[in-house]
Design a protein around this motif. Sequence first.
Motif, PDB file in Angstrom:
ATOM      1  N   VAL A 214       0.881  -1.228   0.108  1.00  9.82           N
ATOM      2  CA  VAL A 214       0.166  -0.022   0.038  1.00  9.82           C
ATOM      3  C   VAL A 214       0.880   1.290  -0.032  1.00  9.82           C
ATOM      4  O   VAL A 214       0.357   2.349  -0.141  1.00  9.82           O
ATOM      5  CB  VAL A 214      -0.829   0.086   1.097  1.00  9.82           C
ATOM      6  N   LYS A 215       2.173   1.109  -0.059  1.00  4.98           N
ATOM      7  CA  LYS A 215       2.986   2.308   0.095  1.00  4.98           C
ATOM      8  C   LYS A 215       2.777   3.134  -1.070  1.00  4.98           C
ATOM      9  O   LYS A 215       2.878   2.440  -2.370  1.00  4.98           O
ATOM     10  CB  LYS A 215       4.520   1.852   0.143  1.00  4.98           C
ATOM     11  N   THR A 216       2.986   4.385  -1.026  1.00  4.02           N
ATOM     12  CA  THR A 216       2.533   5.474  -2.248  1.00  4.02           C
ATOM     13  C   THR A 216       3.884   5.646  -3.239  1.00  4.02           C
ATOM     14  O   THR A 216       3.864   5.879  -4.137  1.00  4.02           O
ATOM     15  CB  THR A 216       2.006   6.816  -1.864  1.00  4.02           C
ATOM     16  N   ARG A 217       4.953   4.998  -2.639  1.00  5.13           N
ATOM     17  CA  ARG A 217       6.390   5.237  -3.376  1.00  5.13           C
ATOM     18  C   ARG A 217       6.946   3.932  -2.988  1.00  5.13           C
ATOM     19  O   ARG A 217       7.397   3.415  -1.877  1.00  5.13           O
ATOM     20  CB  ARG A 217       7.086   6.143  -2.652  1.00  5.13           C
ATOM     21  N   PHE A 218       7.351   3.258  -4.193  1.00  2.41           N
ATOM     22  CA  PHE A 218       8.232   2.185  -4.150  1.00  2.41           C
ATOM     23  C   PHE A 218       7.589   0.927  -3.406  1.00  2.41           C
ATOM     24  O   PHE A 218       8.501   0.359  -2.725  1.00  2.41           O
ATOM     25  CB  PHE A 218       9.641   2.515  -3.986  1.00  2.41           C
ATOM     26  N   PRO A 219       6.443   0.719  -3.581  1.00  4.57           N
ATOM     27  CA  PRO A 219       5.889  -0.602  -2.825  1.00  4.57           C
ATOM     28  C   PRO A 219       6.654  -1.922  -3.189  1.00  4.57           C
ATOM     29  O   PRO A 219       6.928  -2.125  -4.543  1.00  4.57           O
ATOM     30  CB  PRO A 219       4.338  -0.536  -3.298  1.00  4.57           C
TER      31      PRO A 219
ATOM     32  N   SER B 177       5.738   3.484 -11.116  1.00  2.00           N
ATOM     33  CA  SER B 177       4.520   2.621 -11.008  1.00  2.00           C
ATOM     34  C   SER B 177       3.212   3.394 -10.069  1.00  2.00           C
ATOM     35  O   SER B 177       2.165   3.199 -10.507  1.00  2.00           O
ATOM     36  CB  SER B 177       4.661   1.515  -9.976  1.00  2.00           C
ATOM     37  N   THR B 178       3.978   4.423  -9.632  1.00  2.00           N
ATOM     38  CA  THR B 178       2.753   5.555  -9.076  1.00  2.00           C
ATOM     39  C   THR B 178       2.820   6.960  -9.243  1.00  2.00           C
ATOM     40  O   THR B 178       1.917   7.664  -8.857  1.00  2.00           O
ATOM     41  CB  THR B 178       3.146   5.296  -7.323  1.00  2.00           C
ATOM     42  N   GLY B 179       3.963   7.261 -10.132  1.00  2.00           N
ATOM     43  CA  GLY B 179       3.871   8.651 -10.493  1.00  2.00           C
ATOM     44  C   GLY B 179       4.546   9.664  -9.202  1.00  2.00           C
ATOM     45  O   GLY B 179       4.550  10.664  -9.412  1.00  2.00           O
ATOM     46  N   ARG B 180       5.074   8.858  -8.099  1.00  2.45           N
ATOM     47  CA  ARG B 180       5.195   9.867  -7.094  1.00  2.45           C
ATOM     48  C   ARG B 180       6.880  10.055  -7.291  1.00  2.45           C
ATOM     49  O   ARG B 180       7.494   9.069  -7.860  1.00  2.45           O
ATOM     50  CB  ARG B 180       5.129   9.405  -5.652  1.00  2.45           C
TER      51      ARG B 180
END
Length: 195
Positions: A58-63, A113-116
């Motif tokens: 669920v991490k928004t960066r590099f899950p 993968s998340t754009g962050r």
Amino acid sequence: MTGSREAHLVELVDALGKPTGAATVDEAHRAPGRLHRAFSVFLRDPSGRVLLQQRAAVKTRFPLRWANTCCGHPLPGEAPATAAARRLVEEIGAHGVDLTETGVYSYYAEDPSTGRVEYEYDHVLVGDASADLGLMIDSDEVAAVRWVSIEELTAGLSDDPRSYAPWLRGVTGSLIRHLEAQPRPADDLAEPSGG
């Protein structure tokens, strides 16, 4: 729990680490990113292995990437070691670990993968711990943990870099330089002088 952490404030800094303001975690990690203070912790066991964590899905960066033991952000004005000790308890249940700063690693990384983005002035810290810590993992933060030797870690970073968080190579380098600068036990024994 992870979503609520996105609303916490982080300390924005310049390239030398001087505070310049504050932003939320969410704001600081949206492209193009804002340079902010962070910390990365390594725990080492008596044999010299380090504890890695696999970041939760669920991490928004590099899950699901493997990273150092614990990462996070001090609140504005908070000492990195204070924030790191708190996060060790929150993420893996490690209490009372004395931490030493090994250096600072600044980096920028985009997560496709998340754009962050991660754009961090990262204080690297190390602490000694036993391999049987009795960890209590927060599954919102951590998917898995494992102990590895420094040699295994550096080999993995070379052989399969996409399995690891992009900052891990840099913070590992800071740890290695710190360890190499420590006196060896034999160095502490001075030769008796004649006379």
